[in-house]
Design an enzyme around this catalytic site. Structure first.
Site, short mmCIF file in Angstrom:
data_model
loop_
_atom_site.label_atom_id
_atom_site.label_comp_id
_atom_site.label_asym_id
_atom_site.label_seq_id
_atom_site.Cartn_x
_atom_site.Cartn_y
_atom_site.Cartn_z
N TYR A 71 47.62 -21.09 17.31
CA TYR A 71 48.44 -20.49 16.18
C TYR A 71 49.55 -19.93 16.29
O TYR A 71 50.06 -19.61 17.50
CB TYR A 71 47.34 -19.37 15.51
CG TYR A 71 47.61 -18.07 16.49
CD1 TYR A 71 48.45 -17.18 16.35
CD2 TYR A 71 46.55 -18.09 17.62
CE1 TYR A 71 48.52 -15.95 17.40
CE2 TYR A 71 46.62 -16.95 18.44
CZ TYR A 71 47.57 -15.92 18.39
OH TYR A 71 47.47 -14.98 19.02
N PHE A 85 56.03 -13.19 15.09
CA PHE A 85 55.73 -11.97 15.83
C PHE A 85 54.44 -12.39 16.75
O PHE A 85 54.10 -11.36 17.46
CB PHE A 85 55.00 -10.91 14.76
CG PHE A 85 54.07 -11.53 13.78
CD1 PHE A 85 52.60 -11.21 14.53
CD2 PHE A 85 54.06 -12.03 12.77
CE1 PHE A 85 51.38 -11.13 13.65
CE2 PHE A 85 53.06 -12.40 11.92
CZ PHE A 85 51.76 -11.85 12.58
N ASP A 86 53.90 -13.58 16.59
CA ASP A 86 52.67 -13.62 17.82
C ASP A 86 52.35 -15.28 17.78
O ASP A 86 52.60 -16.00 16.77
CB ASP A 86 51.58 -13.12 17.37
CG ASP A 86 50.52 -12.93 18.40
OD1 ASP A 86 50.75 -13.24 19.47
OD2 ASP A 86 49.31 -12.70 17.99
N ILE A 105 42.05 -10.37 11.45
CA ILE A 105 42.38 -9.99 10.31
C ILE A 105 41.59 -10.74 9.04
O ILE A 105 41.24 -11.85 9.22
CB ILE A 105 43.84 -9.99 10.07
CG1 ILE A 105 44.46 -11.47 9.79
CG2 ILE A 105 44.45 -8.96 10.84
CD1 ILE A 105 45.74 -11.77 9.71
N TYR A 131 47.80 -6.77 7.98
CA TYR A 131 47.63 -5.74 8.82
C TYR A 131 48.01 -4.18 8.22
O TYR A 131 47.85 -3.29 8.59
CB TYR A 131 48.86 -5.74 10.13
CG TYR A 131 48.35 -6.89 10.67
CD1 TYR A 131 47.61 -6.91 11.86
CD2 TYR A 131 49.27 -8.08 10.68
CE1 TYR A 131 47.44 -8.09 12.74
CE2 TYR A 131 49.44 -9.28 11.55
CZ TYR A 131 48.21 -9.32 12.25
OH TYR A 131 47.89 -10.40 13.12
#
Length: 189
Positions: A71, A85-86, A105, A131
């Protein structure tokens, strides 16, 4: 999204359209833009927007099934995906998770349902499903809409596990920035 780089859709008069693209990448880029346009045209995004990029093969996953995924996550900024961000795309380890376990999440749990092995999906997730008001310190500002491109690399259906009914569900309301990988008997499939 259809095999062989086709996309099919209905317009506002319920006319059915099909487009064939020159490449898989062109078809996926178009599908991402459709999803972004859906997001930008809704006054308030209240649920997860999902757009298949590649369909994959086999049975669709449901709650209790385990998956291994690659991902990338972006912040949704200025009406489009902004800063990453990831991501685990260039890392050796895939992310392992059991759908319905509440370890990721809520938007992921919801957005991945029905995906198949080899499938790729684009998810635009509003803050309440991501988040929330707390965000993730240093990575995701509070009340951020986020975008994920998720690819299912491996699937282990709950029905195939012996000794497990696949019905264990824990709290789905505790968003965690990143799930804890576990080693629960994945086959090379």
């Amino acid at each position: 999204v259809q095999p062989n780089n086709y996309s099919t859709f209905y317009d506002d008069q319920r006319q059915n359209w099909s487009i064939m693209f020159e490449s898989e990448k062109a078809a996926m880029d178009f599908s991402k833009q459709v999803c972004i346009a859906k997001c930008n045209s809704s006054p308030v995004l209240e649920s997860v927007l999902c757009q298949d990029l590649l369909l994959g093969e086999g049975q669709g996953v449901e709650g209790g099934d385990s998956v291994e995924v690659a991902y990338t996550g972006w912040l949704f900024q200025n009406n489009s995906p902004g800063q990453v961000f990831d991501s685990n795309v260039n890392k050796e380890k895939l992310l392992r998770l059991k759908l319905g376990s509440g370890k990721v999440i809520k938007g992921w749990e919801e957005g991945m349902m029905g995906m198949k092995k080899g499938g790729r999906r684009y998810l635009i997730i509003p803050p309440a499903w991501a988040y929330g008001a707390q965000g993730v310190t240093g990575r995701v500002p509070p009340d951020s809409t986020v975008v994920f491109e998720v690819e299912v690399r491996r699937v282990k259906l709950a029905k195939e596990s012996s000794g497990s009914d696949g019905l264990s569900v824990s709290s789905r309301d505790s968003p965690a920035p990143s799930p804890v990988p576990s080693s629960d008997g994945f086959s090379a499939d």
